[in-house]
Design a protein around this motif. Sequence first.
Motif, PDB file in Angstrom:
ATOM      1  N   MET A 121     115.804 121.654  83.634  1.00  0.00           N
ATOM      2  CA  MET A 121     114.876 121.066  84.357  1.00  0.00           C
ATOM      3  C   MET A 121     115.801 119.555  84.998  1.00  0.00           C
ATOM      4  N   ASP A 122     114.582 118.971  85.702  1.00  0.00           N
ATOM      5  CA  ASP A 122     115.388 117.771  86.604  1.00  0.00           C
ATOM      6  C   ASP A 122     115.382 116.840  85.977  1.00  0.00           C
ATOM      7  N   HIS A 123     115.159 115.314  86.076  1.00  0.00           N
ATOM      8  CA  HIS A 123     115.298 114.302  85.485  1.00  0.00           C
ATOM      9  C   HIS A 123     113.354 113.515  85.424  1.00  0.00           C
ATOM     10  N   SER A 124     112.770 114.795  86.673  1.00  0.00           N
ATOM     11  CA  SER A 124     111.294 114.249  86.347  1.00  0.00           C
ATOM     12  C   SER A 124     110.892 114.413  85.656  1.00  0.00           C
ATOM     13  N   THR A 125     111.000 115.949  85.040  1.00  0.00           N
ATOM     14  CA  THR A 125     110.339 116.765  84.128  1.00  0.00           C
ATOM     15  C   THR A 125     110.617 116.290  82.757  1.00  0.00           C
ATOM     16  N   ILE A 126     111.875 116.103  82.933  1.00  0.00           N
ATOM     17  CA  ILE A 126     111.938 115.581  81.188  1.00  0.00           C
ATOM     18  C   ILE A 126     111.433 114.088  80.845  1.00  0.00           C
ATOM     19  N   GLY A 127     110.987 113.357  82.358  1.00  0.00           N
ATOM     20  CA  GLY A 127     110.895 111.854  81.507  1.00  0.00           C
ATOM     21  C   GLY A 127     109.328 112.148  81.901  1.00  0.00           C
ATOM     22  N   LYS A 128     108.646 112.611  82.207  1.00  0.00           N
ATOM     23  CA  LYS A 128     106.870 113.290  82.051  1.00  0.00           C
ATOM     24  C   LYS A 128     106.802 113.821  80.142  1.00  0.00           C
ATOM     25  N   LYS A 161     107.379 111.353  78.109  1.00  0.00           N
ATOM     26  CA  LYS A 161     106.665 110.163  78.337  1.00  0.00           C
ATOM     27  C   LYS A 161     105.164 110.870  77.321  1.00  0.00           C
ATOM     28  N   LYS A 162     104.887 112.118  77.746  1.00  0.00           N
ATOM     29  CA  LYS A 162     104.222 112.411  76.753  1.00  0.00           C
ATOM     30  C   LYS A 162     103.902 112.461  75.136  1.00  0.00           C
ATOM     31  N   ARG A 163     104.761 112.137  74.888  1.00  0.00           N
ATOM     32  CA  ARG A 163     105.471 111.720  73.382  1.00  0.00           C
ATOM     33  C   ARG A 163     105.718 111.549  72.862  1.00  0.00           C
ATOM     34  N   ARG A 164     105.038 109.994  73.654  1.00  0.00           N
ATOM     35  CA  ARG A 164     105.808 108.736  74.234  1.00  0.00           C
ATOM     36  C   ARG A 164     106.673 108.056  73.148  1.00  0.00           C
ATOM     37  N   PHE A 165     107.912 108.854  73.708  1.00  0.00           N
ATOM     38  CA  PHE A 165     109.480 108.832  73.748  1.00  0.00           C
ATOM     39  C   PHE A 165     109.925 107.860  74.271  1.00  0.00           C
ATOM     40  N   VAL A 166     110.385 106.797  74.121  1.00  0.00           N
ATOM     41  CA  VAL A 166     110.826 105.776  75.607  1.00  0.00           C
ATOM     42  C   VAL A 166     112.380 105.495  74.638  1.00  0.00           C
ATOM     43  N   LEU A 167     113.624 106.212  76.329  1.00  0.00           N
ATOM     44  CA  LEU A 167     114.606 105.780  76.181  1.00  0.00           C
ATOM     45  C   LEU A 167     114.919 104.010  76.245  1.00  0.00           C
ATOM     46  N   ILE A 168     116.153 103.629  74.962  1.00  0.00           N
ATOM     47  CA  ILE A 168     116.469 102.417  74.629  1.00  0.00           C
ATOM     48  C   ILE A 168     118.376 102.167  74.848  1.00  0.00           C
ATOM     49  N   SER A 220     120.123 108.356  79.742  1.00  0.00           N
ATOM     50  CA  SER A 220     119.336 107.606  80.940  1.00  0.00           C
ATOM     51  C   SER A 220     118.770 109.140  81.226  1.00  0.00           C
ATOM     52  N   LEU A 221     117.592 109.535  82.043  1.00  0.00           N
ATOM     53  CA  LEU A 221     117.123 110.558  82.163  1.00  0.00           C
ATOM     54  C   LEU A 221     117.691 111.513  83.130  1.00  0.00           C
TER      55      LEU A 221
END
Length: 155
Positions: free
Chosen positions: A138-145, A148-155, A121-122
């Motif tokens: 880094m905080d979770h929102s930066t990690i998420g960005k 997302k920028k690299r189109r990586f999806v956590l499954i 999870s983030l």
Amino acid sequence: MKSSLPSVVLSVDEREWLTRVVRTGAHPAQEVRRSRILLELDENGGGPAGRREIAERVGVDPQTITDVARVYADRGGDVAATIQRKKRLTPPVEPKVTGEVEARLIALACSAPPPGHARWSLRLLERQVQLVADIPDMDHSTIGKVLKKRRFVLI
């Protein structure tokens, strides 16, 4: 007061260009304001009025008139350089997330999650990043960005 201002001498083309900048609504307000000041200061237009009179017409402080005239003189009479904002060469703060950091973060997200967790999870990635020495915190929102920028999806 007039003599303290550097002289501004515009060519016919420069006057036309500045007039277009002022009349069309396609330019930032600061550029329009500086263009109006240069047009008022132009000695080919019948000689400039006093600094205070120009300031009243344009709606700025008299010091702004002096500053624009000085910038015009400092930049060698380059009208475009006078009215446009000077571009910054480097950002004020170096970015924390570089290509290497992104690669390390994506590699971490691709690895198996820690024992007791079914997936990343983030917030779990955030805690793991804090434990790794060569990745900046880094905080979770930066990690998420980044993901997302690299189109990586956590499954």
